[in-house]
Design a protein around this motif. Structure first.
Motif, PDB file in Angstrom:
ATOM      1  N   SER A 182      -5.757  -6.730   6.904  1.00  6.53           N
ATOM      2  CA  SER A 182      -5.613  -5.280   7.072  1.00  6.53           C
ATOM      3  C   SER A 182      -6.670  -4.500   6.309  1.00  6.53           C
ATOM      4  O   SER A 182      -6.564  -3.284   6.173  1.00  6.53           O
ATOM      5  N   GLU A 183      -7.674  -5.224   5.788  1.00  7.42           N
ATOM      6  CA  GLU A 183      -8.782  -4.611   5.058  1.00  7.42           C
ATOM      7  C   GLU A 183      -8.292  -3.770   3.889  1.00  7.42           C
ATOM      8  O   GLU A 183      -8.551  -2.571   3.801  1.00  7.42           O
ATOM      9  N   PRO A 184      -7.566  -4.389   2.965  1.00  9.13           N
ATOM     10  CA  PRO A 184      -6.995  -3.649   1.846  1.00  9.13           C
ATOM     11  C   PRO A 184      -8.059  -3.152   0.887  1.00  9.13           C
ATOM     12  O   PRO A 184      -9.151  -3.709   0.792  1.00  9.13           O
ATOM     13  N   GLN A 185      -7.720  -2.104   0.161  1.00 12.24           N
ATOM     14  CA  GLN A 185      -8.592  -1.603  -0.899  1.00 12.24           C
ATOM     15  C   GLN A 185      -8.342  -2.328  -2.210  1.00 12.24           C
ATOM     16  O   GLN A 185      -9.172  -2.310  -3.105  1.00 12.24           O
ATOM     17  N   PRO A 191       0.395   9.591  -7.070  1.00 12.33           N
ATOM     18  CA  PRO A 191       1.632   8.941  -7.526  1.00 12.33           C
ATOM     19  C   PRO A 191       2.302   8.181  -6.391  1.00 12.33           C
ATOM     20  O   PRO A 191       2.283   8.605  -5.239  1.00 12.33           O
ATOM     21  N   THR A 192       2.888   7.042  -6.724  1.00 17.44           N
ATOM     22  CA  THR A 192       3.478   6.184  -5.692  1.00 17.44           C
ATOM     23  C   THR A 192       4.962   5.914  -5.901  1.00 17.44           C
ATOM     24  O   THR A 192       5.605   5.326  -5.032  1.00 17.44           O
ATOM     25  N   ARG A 193       5.522   6.341  -7.011  1.00 20.28           N
ATOM     26  CA  ARG A 193       6.872   5.924  -7.375  1.00 20.28           C
ATOM     27  C   ARG A 193       7.926   6.309  -6.340  1.00 20.28           C
ATOM     28  O   ARG A 193       8.862   5.545  -6.070  1.00 20.28           O
ATOM     29  N   HIS A 194       7.806   7.470  -5.756  1.00 16.11           N
ATOM     30  CA  HIS A 194       8.865   7.972  -4.869  1.00 16.11           C
ATOM     31  C   HIS A 194       8.549   7.785  -3.387  1.00 16.11           C
ATOM     32  O   HIS A 194       9.209   8.376  -2.532  1.00 16.11           O
ATOM     33  N   LEU A 195       7.547   6.969  -3.077  1.00 20.64           N
ATOM     34  CA  LEU A 195       7.217   6.739  -1.674  1.00 20.64           C
ATOM     35  C   LEU A 195       8.308   5.916  -0.996  1.00 20.64           C
ATOM     36  O   LEU A 195       8.817   4.949  -1.557  1.00 20.64           O
ATOM     37  N   ARG A 196       8.640   6.297   0.219  1.00 17.48           N
ATOM     38  CA  ARG A 196       9.642   5.576   0.995  1.00 17.48           C
ATOM     39  C   ARG A 196       9.196   5.529   2.459  1.00 17.48           C
ATOM     40  O   ARG A 196       8.325   6.296   2.876  1.00 17.48           O
ATOM     41  N   GLY A 197       9.824   4.662   3.232  1.00 15.53           N
ATOM     42  CA  GLY A 197       9.591   4.629   4.671  1.00 15.53           C
ATOM     43  C   GLY A 197       8.141   4.459   5.049  1.00 15.53           C
ATOM     44  O   GLY A 197       7.445   3.560   4.548  1.00 15.53           O
ATOM     45  N   ARG A 198       7.675   5.320   5.928  1.00 15.29           N
ATOM     46  CA  ARG A 198       6.312   5.212   6.456  1.00 15.29           C
ATOM     47  C   ARG A 198       5.266   5.312   5.359  1.00 15.29           C
ATOM     48  O   ARG A 198       4.271   4.585   5.362  1.00 15.29           O
ATOM     49  N   ALA A 199       5.488   6.214   4.387  1.00 14.66           N
ATOM     50  CA  ALA A 199       4.522   6.381   3.307  1.00 14.66           C
ATOM     51  C   ALA A 199       4.393   5.106   2.480  1.00 14.66           C
ATOM     52  O   ALA A 199       3.284   4.721   2.078  1.00 14.66           O
ATOM     53  N   LEU A 200       5.509   4.424   2.239  1.00 12.47           N
ATOM     54  CA  LEU A 200       5.458   3.175   1.501  1.00 12.47           C
ATOM     55  C   LEU A 200       4.767   2.092   2.315  1.00 12.47           C
ATOM     56  O   LEU A 200       3.972   1.310   1.773  1.00 12.47           O
ATOM     57  N   ARG A 201       5.025   2.049   3.606  1.00 13.97           N
ATOM     58  CA  ARG A 201       4.346   1.060   4.457  1.00 13.97           C
ATOM     59  C   ARG A 201       2.838   1.305   4.466  1.00 13.97           C
ATOM     60  O   ARG A 201       2.054   0.355   4.462  1.00 13.97           O
ATOM     61  N   GLN A 202       2.427   2.564   4.477  1.00 15.57           N
ATOM     62  CA  GLN A 202       1.003   2.867   4.435  1.00 15.57           C
ATOM     63  C   GLN A 202       0.374   2.413   3.127  1.00 15.57           C
ATOM     64  O   GLN A 202      -0.735   1.885   3.098  1.00 15.57           O
ATOM     65  N   LEU A 203       1.107   2.633   2.020  1.00 14.25           N
ATOM     66  CA  LEU A 203       0.607   2.158   0.729  1.00 14.25           C
ATOM     67  C   LEU A 203       0.418   0.649   0.759  1.00 14.25           C
ATOM     68  O   LEU A 203      -0.636   0.127   0.364  1.00 14.25           O
ATOM     69  N   ARG A 204       1.427  -0.058   1.236  1.00 13.17           N
ATOM     70  CA  ARG A 204       1.351  -1.519   1.228  1.00 13.17           C
ATOM     71  C   ARG A 204       0.272  -2.046   2.159  1.00 13.17           C
ATOM     72  O   ARG A 204      -0.263  -3.139   1.937  1.00 13.17           O
ATOM     73  N   SER A 205      -0.064  -1.283   3.197  1.00 14.67           N
ATOM     74  CA  SER A 205      -1.144  -1.712   4.092  1.00 14.67           C
ATOM     75  C   SER A 205      -2.498  -1.651   3.398  1.00 14.67           C
ATOM     76  O   SER A 205      -3.456  -2.281   3.844  1.00 14.67           O
ATOM     77  N   ARG A 206      -2.587  -0.915   2.295  1.00 16.36           N
ATOM     78  CA  ARG A 206      -3.832  -0.808   1.527  1.00 16.36           C
ATOM     79  C   ARG A 206      -3.925  -1.873   0.442  1.00 16.36           C
ATOM     80  O   ARG A 206      -4.941  -1.964  -0.241  1.00 16.36           O
ATOM     81  N   ILE A 207      -2.844  -2.631   0.258  1.00 16.77           N
ATOM     82  CA  ILE A 207      -2.774  -3.575  -0.856  1.00 16.77           C
ATOM     83  C   ILE A 207      -2.439  -4.967  -0.329  1.00 16.77           C
ATOM     84  O   ILE A 207      -1.343  -5.198   0.191  1.00 16.77           O
ATOM     85  N   GLY A 208      -3.367  -5.900  -0.440  1.00 14.52           N
ATOM     86  CA  GLY A 208      -3.089  -7.282  -0.075  1.00 14.52           C
ATOM     87  C   GLY A 208      -2.433  -8.000  -1.244  1.00 14.52           C
ATOM     88  O   GLY A 208      -2.716  -7.710  -2.409  1.00 14.52           O
TER      89      GLY A 208
END
Length: 276
Positions: free
Chosen positions: A176-179, A86-103
């Protein structure tokens, strides 16, 4: 294909590799703006490595749908999962990590005007991913070569055509080599002469194994590269099917009318659907 995660040396940066993949799942997703419900109870699963094109009339919710994936828009209801997380409640570093996986490739390129093509790509590699200048530069040059712009590395956006700018934006999204890579009507701001060069890069990318979600009005492109077409209108998914089935045997009456108009715009909606 492109290069691997951030442990590679400058000499390795241009070597081939297989892009990673990730699944996307929408569970009862809705988006509400004031009194306007933009998306209604969206349920959709995109498999790792699948190429999905999102079609529909203007204002149907297509762009909002993909902007929810990396939280450029916030959910009103429901949940989006990436690789079952689940991604809905991600904030801060966790959200930045998610976005690094998504171009994400935008309609209007969103390049930094004061940076060269090379610098637009290396910026995040150096500031976010802590790559050395040599490694970041080697990777950026490899990506520019991949999109056919090796000789434009030192050019600024104002010195590039719209199609060239969008290809730089695609290279930046891949840095960033996104998935997952998301495209929000990537050819809508281009003139007819440059659309083809961007679509060609996207077609090549579609064979690399990366998970792709593409909002587009380019019907032939959708038919050629998609594993599946998702048709949206009024904020709802009305049809989801393989491209050949969608373009030759659409099931929903709204999809039939949509295709009749976009594929045969000189005819009226009242004419027989059999002319598709």
């Amino acid at each position: 294909m492109l290069s691997g995660r951030f442990t590679r040396s400058a000499a390795q940066a241009a070597e081939p590799y297989r892009l990673q993949q990730a699944s996307i799942e929408f569970r009862h997703v809705s988006k509400i703006w004031g009194q306007n419900q933009v998306l209604r109870d969206i349920n959709l699963t995109i498999s790792p490595g699948e190429v999905v094109t999102i079609l529909g009339p203007s204002g149907s919710g297509k762009s909002t749908l993909i902007r929810l994936i990396n939280q450029l828009e916030t959910l009103s209801q429901g949940e989006i999962l990436i690789d079952n997380h689940p991604t809905r409640h991600l904030r801060g570093r966790a959200l930045r990590q998610l976005r690094s996986r998504i171009g994400f490739v935008f309609q209007q390129f969103n390049l930094y005007a004061h940076l060269s093509a090379l610098q637009n790509i290396t910026l995040a590699l150096r500031s976010v991913h802590q790559q050395s200048e040599a490694d970041a530069s080697a990777r950026a040059r490899a990506l520019l070569a991949r999109v056919g712009l090796a000789e434009k590395a030192d050019h600024y956006p104002a010195q590039l055509s719209g199609g060239q700018q969008q290809r730089v934006a695609i290279a930046r999204a891949l840095a960033s080599e996104p998935q997952i890579i998301l495209f929000d009507e990537p050819t809508s701001a281009l003139d007819p002469e440059t659309i083809g060069e961007v679509l060609l890069v996207m077609k090549q990318l579609a064979h690399s194994g990366i998970t792709m979600v593409v909002v587009t009005h380019e019907m032939q492109f959708a038919r050629e590269i998609a594993d599946r077409v998702v048709f949206i209108d009024g904020g709802e998914i009305l049809e989801s099917s393989p491209p050949e089935a969608f373009f030759t045997r659409p099931q929903h009456p709204r999809a039939q009318r949509f295709l009749h108009k976009v594929l045969d715009p000189l005819h009226t909606e009242e004419q027989p659907h059999a002319s598709l």
